[in-house]
Each structure stands twice: as C-alpha cells, then as structure tokens.
Design an enzyme around this catalytic site. Structure first.
Site, PDB file in Angstrom:
ATOM      1  N   ARG A 121      40.827  31.145  49.276  1.00 27.68           N
ATOM      2  CA  ARG A 121      40.591  31.111  47.823  1.00 27.68           C
ATOM      3  C   ARG A 121      41.889  31.375  47.052  1.00 27.68           C
ATOM      4  NH1 ARG A 121      35.953  35.254  47.954  1.00 27.68           N
ATOM      5  NH2 ARG A 121      36.052  35.330  45.694  1.00 27.68           N
ATOM      6  N   ARG A 166      27.765  38.740  48.640  1.00 27.69           N
ATOM      7  CA  ARG A 166      28.452  37.451  48.500  1.00 27.69           C
ATOM      8  C   ARG A 166      29.139  37.096  49.801  1.00 27.69           C
ATOM      9  NH1 ARG A 166      31.731  36.720  42.947  1.00 27.69           N
ATOM     10  NH2 ARG A 166      32.724  35.222  44.337  1.00 27.69           N
ATOM     11  N   ARG A 173      39.188  25.934  36.189  1.00 25.74           N
ATOM     12  CA  ARG A 173      39.891  26.287  37.416  1.00 25.74           C
ATOM     13  C   ARG A 173      40.806  25.179  37.912  1.00 25.74           C
ATOM     14  NH1 ARG A 173      36.231  30.409  39.266  1.00 25.74           N
ATOM     15  NH2 ARG A 173      36.852  31.358  41.219  1.00 25.74           N
ATOM     16  N   ARG A 211      34.086  44.751  47.517  1.00 27.42           N
ATOM     17  CA  ARG A 211      32.949  44.129  46.825  1.00 27.42           C
ATOM     18  C   ARG A 211      32.016  43.468  47.836  1.00 27.42           C
ATOM     19  NH1 ARG A 211      34.251  39.719  42.220  1.00 27.42           N
ATOM     20  NH2 ARG A 211      34.428  38.274  43.943  1.00 27.42           N
TER      21      ARG A 211
HETATM   22  P1  ADP Z   1      35.841  34.777  42.056  1.00 26.82           P
HETATM   23  O1  ADP Z   1      35.279  36.157  42.055  1.00 26.82           O
HETATM   24  O2  ADP Z   1      36.401  34.374  43.363  1.00 26.82           O
HETATM   25  O3  ADP Z   1      36.746  34.501  40.893  1.00 26.82           O
HETATM   26  P2  ADP Z   1      33.587  33.187  41.059  1.00 26.82           P
HETATM   27  O4  ADP Z   1      32.422  34.088  41.082  1.00 26.82           O
HETATM   28  O5  ADP Z   1      34.185  32.836  39.721  1.00 26.82           O
HETATM   29  O6  ADP Z   1      34.679  33.794  42.031  1.00 26.82           O
HETATM   30  O7  ADP Z   1      33.274  31.840  41.848  1.00 26.82           O
HETATM   31  C1  ADP Z   1      32.874  31.836  43.198  1.00 26.82           C
HETATM   32  C2  ADP Z   1      33.089  30.455  43.817  1.00 26.82           C
HETATM   33  O8  ADP Z   1      32.356  29.457  43.050  1.00 26.82           O
HETATM   34  C3  ADP Z   1      34.539  29.948  43.822  1.00 26.82           C
HETATM   35  O9  ADP Z   1      35.269  30.400  44.934  1.00 26.82           O
HETATM   36  C4  ADP Z   1      34.327  28.420  43.812  1.00 26.82           C
HETATM   37  O10 ADP Z   1      33.988  27.944  45.093  1.00 26.82           O
HETATM   38  C5  ADP Z   1      33.092  28.239  42.941  1.00 26.82           C
HETATM   39  N1  ADP Z   1      33.480  28.020  41.520  1.00 26.82           N
HETATM   40  C6  ADP Z   1      33.281  28.881  40.494  1.00 26.82           C
HETATM   41  N2  ADP Z   1      33.759  28.362  39.342  1.00 26.82           N
HETATM   42  C7  ADP Z   1      34.273  27.142  39.653  1.00 26.82           C
HETATM   43  C8  ADP Z   1      34.939  26.131  38.919  1.00 26.82           C
HETATM   44  N3  ADP Z   1      35.177  26.260  37.617  1.00 26.82           N
HETATM   45  N4  ADP Z   1      35.323  25.010  39.571  1.00 26.82           N
HETATM   46  C9  ADP Z   1      35.096  24.853  40.874  1.00 26.82           C
HETATM   47  N5  ADP Z   1      34.493  25.771  41.638  1.00 26.82           N
HETATM   48  C10 ADP Z   1      34.083  26.909  41.048  1.00 26.82           C
END
Ligand code: ADP
Length: 197
Positions: free
Chosen positions: A146, A134, A89, A128
């Site tokens: 985000r 969540r 990310r 969702r």
């Molecule tokens: P989304 O559905 O928003 O893509 P995820 O389920 O992948 O979300 O992740 C939820 C949260 O977990 C993110 O908003 C972030 O805060 C944290 N997160 C997940 N993956 C990473 C990463 N690779 N680096 C930093 N933070 C992360």
C-alpha cells in the site's frame, strides 16, 4: 461551499481527524475506504469486486470510486461542504473530482496533507490490525504494498494541488488534539471569509 481534502498515507490519521473535523465544521464526510467497506459488508457486486483489490493492497479501479463519489455528491446537494478522506488517490481521480465540483459551481478549497514517518505508519497500522478486523492491516507485506502504491500513484495528487496553490502540509505526529487544532486552524478562515461576504 467549503471543500477540504484530507490527504496522507495509510495510517496517517485521516479517519480519526475526519470524524472530529466533520462534527466541528458540519461538513459531509466522504471516505471512499468506508464506502467500499460498507459495500463489502453488504456483499454487493461492487463490494465483491473491490475486495479483490483491497486484500492485495491495490487500488480499486478509478471508475468505480469516481462513480461512488458522484452518487454521494448528488445525494448531498444541499451540503455546505465536503471533507474528502482517502480520495482522490490518483491524478485521474483528482481530475474527475475537479470536474464534478466545477459542474456544481464549486471547487476544492484546500488540501491538507498529514506528514508521518513510514516507521510510525507501519507501527500504527499493525496496531490497528489487531482490533479493526481489517484484513489489509494484518499483513506487513500488504501494508508495504500500500505504501508503494501510495508513493507511485497517490503522491502525484499532492503535486496536482500544489500547482493550484491549494496544498498545505501538517505535522501528523503528536497528540490527536494538537493535530486537530492545526487542521482546524487551516479550515476556519474559509468559514470566516464566507461570513464576511
Ligand atoms: P487507508 O487506511 O489505507 O488509508 P482506506 O480505508 O482509505 O485506507 O482504504 C482502504 C483500501 O480501499 C485501500 O487500500 C484501497 O484498496 C481502497 N480504496 C479506498 N479509497 C480508494 C480510492 N480513492 N481509489 C482506489 N482505491 C481506494
């Protein structure tokens, strides 16, 4: 090994498509979001630290997620490949992943980016949030934050892999099955190439 990154903004369908793709291709699914939520549910020190960032719509620090990925790669050293979902990310995470894979004599095969309009994304996330439990999906302010983080910190990851000629865009709107077919069509050649070797 066949190593795929499924890339795209929050709500673009990475989780839904990942589940289908790992079962079709037999890849190991590595979702940093799922791993972090598990740590939170288990109330580990890492989970407690991560929750503060996630609830604000911020990224968890690079060293935390890179450490988690390293542990998972180690745990699955017999895997025929990985599907990375929600990772990398940041460009620092992408560089760390490239290093971790090269230490294991492998590399990213392809980065598939799901394109979805922001209007559709906000709608999907709020939907969702009604059922997922969540906390980061129920507040529109956190969702907007985000997206901002995605644009500033995550979009440059696409350029990182475009430079290596590994990035491909896929339309992320339409039926789940049509999107799955489009993604599968980009992954299948890597398995055919292996058979011919
Ligand atoms: P989304 O559905 O928003 O893509 P995820 O389920 O992948 O979300 O992740 C939820 C949260 O977990 C993110 O908003 C972030 O805060 C944290 N997160 C997940 N993956 C990473 C990463 N690779 N680096 C930093 N933070 C992360």
């Amino acid at each position: 090994m066949v190593n795929i990154i499924l890339f795209g903004p929050p709500g673009s369908g990475k989780g839904t498509q990942s589940e289908k793709l790992v079962s079709k291709f037999g890849l190991v699914h590595l979702s940093t979001g799922n791993l972090l939520r598990q740590e939170i549910a288990d109330k580990t020190p890492l989970g407690l630290e991560a929750k503060n960032f996630i609830d604000k719509g911020q990224l968890v620090p690079d060293e935390v997620v890179i450490g988690m990925i390293d542990t998972c790669l180690e745990k699955h050293n017999e895997a025929k490949g990985f599907l990375f979902d929600g990772f990398p990310r940041t460009v620092a995470q992408a560089e760390a992943l490239d290093k971790l894979l090269s230490l294991r004599k492998t590399a990213i095969s392809k980065v598939l980016a799901l394109d979805v309009s922001e209007e559709e994304l906000v709608h999907r996330l709020l939907e969702r949030g009604k059922t997922s439990g969540r906390t980061d999906d129920t507040d529109e302010g956190v969702i907007r934050r985000r997206f901002q983080v995605y644009r500033n910190e995550t979009e440059p990851v696409a350029s990182h892999y475009a430079k290596a000629h590994k990035l491909e865009h896929i339309k992320g709107e339409g039926s789940v099955d049509d999107i799955f077919e489009a993604l599968s069509g980009r992954i299948t050649p890597f398995f055919l190439a292996k058979v011919e070797d």
